[in-house]
Design an enzyme around this catalytic site. Sequence first.
Site, PDB file in Angstrom:
ATOM      1  N   GLU A 128      -4.290  -7.113  -1.601  1.00  0.00           N
ATOM      2  CA  GLU A 128      -4.283  -5.942  -2.470  1.00  0.00           C
ATOM      3  C   GLU A 128      -3.460  -6.217  -3.724  1.00  0.00           C
ATOM      4  O   GLU A 128      -2.346  -6.743  -3.644  1.00  0.00           O
ATOM      5  CB  GLU A 128      -3.721  -4.726  -1.725  1.00  0.00           C
ATOM      6  CG  GLU A 128      -4.558  -4.312  -0.528  1.00  0.00           C
ATOM      7  CD  GLU A 128      -4.112  -2.993   0.071  1.00  0.00           C
ATOM      8  OE1 GLU A 128      -3.032  -2.492  -0.325  1.00  0.00           O
ATOM      9  OE2 GLU A 128      -4.835  -2.464   0.927  1.00  0.00           O
ATOM     10  N   GLU A 182       0.285  -6.376  -1.372  1.00  0.00           N
ATOM     11  CA  GLU A 182       0.422  -6.703   0.043  1.00  0.00           C
ATOM     12  C   GLU A 182      -0.870  -7.340   0.530  1.00  0.00           C
ATOM     13  O   GLU A 182      -1.898  -7.284  -0.142  1.00  0.00           O
ATOM     14  CB  GLU A 182       0.732  -5.457   0.866  1.00  0.00           C
ATOM     15  CG  GLU A 182      -0.354  -4.392   0.834  1.00  0.00           C
ATOM     16  CD  GLU A 182       0.025  -3.152   1.619  1.00  0.00           C
ATOM     17  OE1 GLU A 182       0.730  -3.295   2.628  1.00  0.00           O
ATOM     18  OE2 GLU A 182      -0.391  -2.046   1.227  1.00  0.00           O
ATOM     19  N   ARG A 220      -6.135  -7.857   8.620  1.00  0.00           N
ATOM     20  CA  ARG A 220      -7.086  -7.233   9.540  1.00  0.00           C
ATOM     21  C   ARG A 220      -8.320  -6.850   8.745  1.00  0.00           C
ATOM     22  O   ARG A 220      -8.369  -6.999   7.517  1.00  0.00           O
ATOM     23  CB  ARG A 220      -6.478  -5.970  10.161  1.00  0.00           C
ATOM     24  CG  ARG A 220      -5.954  -4.999   9.107  1.00  0.00           C
ATOM     25  CD  ARG A 220      -5.543  -3.668   9.673  1.00  0.00           C
ATOM     26  NE  ARG A 220      -4.797  -2.852   8.729  1.00  0.00           N
ATOM     27  CZ  ARG A 220      -5.315  -2.133   7.746  1.00  0.00           C
ATOM     28  NH1 ARG A 220      -6.627  -2.148   7.539  1.00  0.00           N
ATOM     29  NH2 ARG A 220      -4.548  -1.408   6.958  1.00  0.00           N
TER      30      ARG A 220
END
Length: 649
Positions: A274, A292, A296
């Site tokens: 991100e 970050e 997942r």
Amino acid sequence: MFAKILIANRGEIACRVIDSARRLGVGTVAVYSDADATARHVAMADEAVPIGGPAPRDSYLRGDAIIAAALATGAEAIHPGYGFLSENPDFVEAVEAAGLTFIGPSAAAIRAMGLKDAAKALMEKAGVPVVPGYHGENQDPGHLFGAAEAIGWPVLIKAVAGGGGKGMRLVERAADFLPALEGARGEAQTAFGNPAVLIEKYIEKPRHIEVQVFGDGSRAVHLYERDCSLQRRHQKVIEEAPAPGMTEEMRAAMGQAAVRAAEAIGYRGAGTVEFIVDASAGLRPDRFWFMEMNTRLQVEHPVTEAVTGIDLVEWQLRVASGEPLTSRQEDLRLDGHAFEARLYAEDVAAGFLPATGTLTHLRFPQGVRADTGVRAGDTISPWYDPMIAKIIVHGPTRAIALSRLRAALEATEVAGSVTNLSFLAALARHEGFRAGDVDTGLIARDLGRLTAAAAPDLRVRALAALGAAGLDAGGGRLAGFTLWAPLRRQIALEGMAAVIELPGEGQVRVTIDGEVADCRRVGGAWWVNGRPAGARIVHTPGMVSVFGPGAHHFALADPLARHAEAAGGGQTLSPMPGVVKAVLVAAGQQVAAGDRLAVIEAMKMEHTLTAARDGIVAEVLVAPGAQVEAGAPLVRLAEEAGEEKETAG
């Protein structure tokens, strides 16, 4: 390839994983809490195992019970979905110690990215740009305040172990810092078991653009970007791919940075890097910074699947089973544009508070991908995220895809719980969003307009009256029945009264507040005042709903019901079902309007309740830890002199 896998999750993501596993011929095992015994993911799986009570800590966060279920059913691997244990490195190690495969990255990779401060230091070493801020270990409030002052207001307080907007606060002035820090730490402790925070510079016109990556442990590729800038309180609302206004130069720079980030930690599986982007001067390759990495599958992964044609869950299963990554970067292409809208059970008028209820009616339009974990008849539980579905559309251009999104939202039908459906539809019509001029502050700036409830027009009200009278299918035995004068009937709906007359066969006249709607059946459909109604009437218990376009719900009035007297203005009521996290006042205490009275925790978020007026606390009606229902009184303020009953004098 695995013969059987266990999905350590619930809801729509569990159903999504089962879909891909089934296409690959892989057997599936679901796990479920007491609250989810009849859930859709349980019904879809080949096998299902109960793992505990409704609270996540008693079920979906019980790694030992999940591993035991996998071993007992002969599953070879565990897919974590997102949330719950998906980014817990201790769980990964426990899965592998049991001789099972974790379908996701290594524990070391998760640890490397799990703490935002350490991750940013690692990214700086890998040559990935990071946002100016404080990522140190000193968590003393005074030290953090000094760091914020040095960075310059406004700043963001973010939970080190956080995600999904939890443990995050925007602070625009020094006086608000310490209360915001306390709130962020408390929420972080509840959600992640870690109250540590970091401080970052808040970017004035930020866009949230993230890059999907996929690795096999030795090399990685990126599957282009997603724009997630449409957010409310740091929660994503509508996502799209690719990002509007993206240049090839910036796409290449962001993609390369994301791949460097993944390869720096030997990443295996699906992940998302991100970035925060300063869009004040357009999209420029020197104006993006690492925020970050989510180790997942993301909630919004379907838009990437739509524009690349790749099933990311299939890739997860294949790489986890030992296959190498076969696609090269040059093999991957973008095709068209895609949007995803998150449909939630939430009360928009009450500040988007999470809602509960039984979905008495649920219908999605044909030709639209709707990832959902619920069916008509299912109950939205207060224990979990209140998502109903993700609605995904694709088109050859952004304009066509957005037009399809608007149509899909207007054709989606939900009854039984309040939802954000009208809000999503308004957002899809927003002129700035249509033009691609998006940033993370768009919703907050135009919130009043986006949440304004449109009053139902005469067409909709007339159809609701027809439905309440049981005439929506064409009038039944009463159609055309007259004596010497047209048959008349009074219809009472909550907030509306109507008079229905049947002047002739197939004709109904509806009068509401002096307005007249002449209705008749043409080809099995209703026409109102000479025009096709273009809507469906749906009956649910105690309710008549009119769908198309949009949704309007009318409660059937109960002539025997007696209205209870409204609670006095001195009572503070719980706005939702939840747990009392803290009571911040005591009997006899003087409070001012806006002072914090109590904190309610519901659906993994904390909600602070404040005093509506100045006064003295007469009574505290709950204790910390109490489970309360929506509308339960929490704190009562003493009556003011002006509140005494007139009969007293």
